[in-house]
Design a protein around this motif. Sequence first.
Motif, PDB file in Angstrom:
ATOM      1  N   ILE A   6      -5.119 -19.782 -66.372  1.00  0.00           N
ATOM      2  CA  ILE A   6      -6.420 -19.422 -65.797  1.00  0.00           C
ATOM      3  C   ILE A   6      -6.284 -18.197 -64.902  1.00  0.00           C
ATOM      4  O   ILE A   6      -7.155 -17.318 -64.894  1.00  0.00           O
ATOM      5  CB  ILE A   6      -7.016 -20.618 -65.025  1.00  0.00           C
ATOM      6  N   SER A   7      -5.191 -18.114 -64.164  1.00  0.00           N
ATOM      7  CA  SER A   7      -4.945 -16.924 -63.336  1.00  0.00           C
ATOM      8  C   SER A   7      -4.852 -15.672 -64.206  1.00  0.00           C
ATOM      9  O   SER A   7      -5.416 -14.631 -63.861  1.00  0.00           O
ATOM     10  CB  SER A   7      -3.664 -17.085 -62.521  1.00  0.00           C
ATOM     11  N   LYS A   8      -4.184 -15.770 -65.338  1.00  0.00           N
ATOM     12  CA  LYS A   8      -4.097 -14.621 -66.241  1.00  0.00           C
ATOM     13  C   LYS A   8      -5.466 -14.231 -66.785  1.00  0.00           C
ATOM     14  O   LYS A   8      -5.769 -13.047 -66.951  1.00  0.00           O
ATOM     15  CB  LYS A   8      -3.124 -14.913 -67.389  1.00  0.00           C
ATOM     16  N   PHE A   9      -6.305 -15.236 -67.064  1.00  0.00           N
ATOM     17  CA  PHE A   9      -7.668 -14.938 -67.513  1.00  0.00           C
ATOM     18  C   PHE A   9      -8.392 -14.098 -66.462  1.00  0.00           C
ATOM     19  O   PHE A   9      -8.997 -13.072 -66.777  1.00  0.00           O
ATOM     20  CB  PHE A   9      -8.428 -16.245 -67.781  1.00  0.00           C
ATOM     21  N   TRP A  10      -8.317 -14.535 -65.210  1.00  0.00           N
ATOM     22  CA  TRP A  10      -9.020 -13.812 -64.135  1.00  0.00           C
ATOM     23  C   TRP A  10      -8.341 -12.494 -63.794  1.00  0.00           C
ATOM     24  O   TRP A  10      -9.015 -11.541 -63.377  1.00  0.00           O
ATOM     25  CB  TRP A  10      -9.207 -14.714 -62.920  1.00  0.00           C
ATOM     26  N   GLN A  11      -7.045 -12.386 -63.990  1.00  0.00           N
ATOM     27  CA  GLN A  11      -6.371 -11.107 -63.797  1.00  0.00           C
ATOM     28  C   GLN A  11      -6.896 -10.084 -64.800  1.00  0.00           C
ATOM     29  O   GLN A  11      -7.071  -8.908 -64.474  1.00  0.00           O
ATOM     30  CB  GLN A  11      -4.857 -11.269 -63.941  1.00  0.00           C
ATOM     31  N   ARG A  12      -7.164 -10.549 -65.997  1.00  0.00           N
ATOM     32  CA  ARG A  12      -7.738  -9.663 -67.007  1.00  0.00           C
ATOM     33  C   ARG A  12      -9.153  -9.245 -66.605  1.00  0.00           C
ATOM     34  O   ARG A  12      -9.523  -8.074 -66.714  1.00  0.00           O
ATOM     35  CB  ARG A  12      -7.754 -10.359 -68.360  1.00  0.00           C
ATOM     36  N   GLN A  13      -9.939 -10.199 -66.141  1.00  0.00           N
ATOM     37  CA  GLN A  13     -11.325  -9.925 -65.773  1.00  0.00           C
ATOM     38  C   GLN A  13     -11.434  -8.988 -64.571  1.00  0.00           C
ATOM     39  O   GLN A  13     -12.303  -8.117 -64.535  1.00  0.00           O
ATOM     40  CB  GLN A  13     -12.061 -11.228 -65.457  1.00  0.00           C
ATOM     41  N   LEU A  14     -10.570  -9.175 -63.580  1.00  0.00           N
ATOM     42  CA  LEU A  14     -10.727  -8.472 -62.309  1.00  0.00           C
ATOM     43  C   LEU A  14      -9.784  -7.296 -62.100  1.00  0.00           C
ATOM     44  O   LEU A  14     -10.114  -6.361 -61.367  1.00  0.00           O
ATOM     45  CB  LEU A  14     -10.556  -9.462 -61.148  1.00  0.00           C
ATOM     46  N   LEU A  15      -8.619  -7.343 -62.715  1.00  0.00           N
ATOM     47  CA  LEU A  15      -7.629  -6.287 -62.512  1.00  0.00           C
ATOM     48  C   LEU A  15      -7.369  -5.475 -63.776  1.00  0.00           C
ATOM     49  O   LEU A  15      -6.629  -4.502 -63.750  1.00  0.00           O
ATOM     50  CB  LEU A  15      -6.307  -6.887 -62.008  1.00  0.00           C
ATOM     51  N   GLY A  16      -7.936  -5.923 -64.898  1.00  0.00           N
ATOM     52  CA  GLY A  16      -7.757  -5.209 -66.154  1.00  0.00           C
ATOM     53  C   GLY A  16      -6.406  -5.434 -66.802  1.00  0.00           C
ATOM     54  O   GLY A  16      -6.046  -4.718 -67.741  1.00  0.00           O
ATOM     55  N   LEU A  17      -5.657  -6.413 -66.322  1.00  0.00           N
ATOM     56  CA  LEU A  17      -4.362  -6.724 -66.927  1.00  0.00           C
ATOM     57  C   LEU A  17      -4.597  -7.471 -68.234  1.00  0.00           C
ATOM     58  O   LEU A  17      -5.395  -8.397 -68.294  1.00  0.00           O
ATOM     59  CB  LEU A  17      -3.514  -7.560 -65.974  1.00  0.00           C
ATOM     60  N   ASN A  18      -3.893  -7.073 -69.255  1.00  0.00           N
ATOM     61  CA  ASN A  18      -4.182  -7.596 -70.587  1.00  0.00           C
ATOM     62  C   ASN A  18      -3.098  -8.546 -71.077  1.00  0.00           C
ATOM     63  O   ASN A  18      -2.592  -8.412 -72.176  1.00  0.00           O
ATOM     64  CB  ASN A  18      -4.364  -6.431 -71.567  1.00  0.00           C
ATOM     65  N   HIS A  19      -2.748  -9.537 -70.252  1.00  0.00           N
ATOM     66  CA  HIS A  19      -1.738 -10.484 -70.710  1.00  0.00           C
ATOM     67  C   HIS A  19      -2.293 -11.902 -70.878  1.00  0.00           C
ATOM     68  O   HIS A  19      -1.539 -12.833 -71.031  1.00  0.00           O
ATOM     69  CB  HIS A  19      -0.503 -10.473 -69.797  1.00  0.00           C
ATOM     70  N   TYR A  20      -3.613 -12.036 -70.885  1.00  0.00           N
ATOM     71  CA  TYR A  20      -4.214 -13.336 -71.178  1.00  0.00           C
ATOM     72  C   TYR A  20      -4.390 -13.451 -72.681  1.00  0.00           C
ATOM     73  O   TYR A  20      -4.961 -12.565 -73.320  1.00  0.00           O
ATOM     74  CB  TYR A  20      -5.567 -13.503 -70.487  1.00  0.00           C
ATOM     75  N   GLN A  21      -3.928 -14.546 -73.232  1.00  0.00           N
ATOM     76  CA  GLN A  21      -4.140 -14.835 -74.641  1.00  0.00           C
ATOM     77  C   GLN A  21      -4.644 -16.260 -74.715  1.00  0.00           C
ATOM     78  O   GLN A  21      -3.920 -17.193 -74.399  1.00  0.00           O
ATOM     79  CB  GLN A  21      -2.836 -14.689 -75.412  1.00  0.00           C
ATOM     80  N   GLY A  22      -5.872 -16.407 -75.075  1.00  0.00           N
ATOM     81  CA  GLY A  22      -6.424 -17.749 -75.142  1.00  0.00           C
ATOM     82  C   GLY A  22      -7.658 -17.802 -76.019  1.00  0.00           C
ATOM     83  O   GLY A  22      -8.164 -16.767 -76.452  1.00  0.00           O
ATOM     84  N   ARG A  23      -8.110 -18.997 -76.224  1.00  0.00           N
ATOM     85  CA  ARG A  23      -9.307 -19.260 -77.028  1.00  0.00           C
ATOM     86  C   ARG A  23     -10.301 -19.990 -76.116  1.00  0.00           C
ATOM     87  O   ARG A  23     -10.578 -21.162 -76.321  1.00  0.00           O
ATOM     88  CB  ARG A  23      -8.947 -20.096 -78.242  1.00  0.00           C
ATOM     89  N   THR A  24     -10.802 -19.280 -75.154  1.00  0.00           N
ATOM     90  CA  THR A  24     -11.601 -19.887 -74.094  1.00  0.00           C
ATOM     91  C   THR A  24     -12.772 -20.690 -74.636  1.00  0.00           C
ATOM     92  O   THR A  24     -12.948 -21.850 -74.273  1.00  0.00           O
ATOM     93  CB  THR A  24     -12.105 -18.793 -73.130  1.00  0.00           C
ATOM     94  N   PHE A  25     -13.570 -20.093 -75.508  1.00  0.00           N
ATOM     95  CA  PHE A  25     -14.742 -20.807 -76.001  1.00  0.00           C
ATOM     96  C   PHE A  25     -14.343 -22.017 -76.842  1.00  0.00           C
ATOM     97  O   PHE A  25     -14.908 -23.103 -76.680  1.00  0.00           O
ATOM     98  CB  PHE A  25     -15.676 -19.893 -76.798  1.00  0.00           C
ATOM     99  N   GLU A  26     -13.384 -21.850 -77.722  1.00  0.00           N
ATOM    100  CA  GLU A  26     -12.965 -22.960 -78.588  1.00  0.00           C
ATOM    101  C   GLU A  26     -12.482 -24.157 -77.765  1.00  0.00           C
ATOM    102  O   GLU A  26     -12.786 -25.304 -78.102  1.00  0.00           O
ATOM    103  CB  GLU A  26     -11.852 -22.508 -79.529  1.00  0.00           C
ATOM    104  N   ILE A  27     -11.736 -23.881 -76.719  1.00  0.00           N
ATOM    105  CA  ILE A  27     -11.225 -24.957 -75.867  1.00  0.00           C
ATOM    106  C   ILE A  27     -12.377 -25.706 -75.208  1.00  0.00           C
ATOM    107  O   ILE A  27     -12.404 -26.940 -75.166  1.00  0.00           O
ATOM    108  CB  ILE A  27     -10.241 -24.398 -74.827  1.00  0.00           C
ATOM    109  N   HIS A  28     -13.362 -24.952 -74.716  1.00  0.00           N
ATOM    110  CA  HIS A  28     -14.511 -25.599 -74.077  1.00  0.00           C
ATOM    111  C   HIS A  28     -15.390 -26.314 -75.102  1.00  0.00           C
ATOM    112  O   HIS A  28     -15.992 -27.338 -74.797  1.00  0.00           O
ATOM    113  CB  HIS A  28     -15.309 -24.585 -73.257  1.00  0.00           C
TER     114      HIS A  28
END
Length: 148
Positions: free
Chosen positions: A50-72
């Motif tokens: 989750i931290s990586k998700f928000w790092q991507r959103q707020l800092l532009g770091l591109n190391h989040y790999q996930g299927r956010t919608f599918e999981i929800h």
Amino acid sequence: MPIAKNDIQTTADIDRLIQHFYDSMLEDPIVGFFFTDIARINLAQHLPRISKFWQRQLLGLNHYQGRTFEIHQQLHQRAELNADHFHRWLFLFEQAVNSLFAGERAELAIGKSRAIAQSMLQGLQDRQMETVLKNREQQGLQFFNPKP
């Protein structure tokens, strides 16, 4: 005299935000059970993701790999996520942000959380309606479609 708050600037700031957010959310009587009883998340694995998700959103770091919608969506199939759940999630997230940070990125985090919650809720509702309509069609039920 209130203590001046800094803006979200680093990955450590985001880690701190997510930890604070989950500390309150897991204890919450409205949404906590999704994490503890339904999804049974492993915090040691979940929080860094989750931290990586928000790092991507707020800092532009591109190391989040996930299927956010599918999981929800999978979670929603096990226990319905409704507007009240998303409102509570937003309340707790905004409370966590505002208790720790102030500034442009803090406001960005709140804005993005609102957009994400709205998009997620709408997507889940749309998928649920698609499933209902598909099931009815497969059962041979007819629909009345009035002309505009």
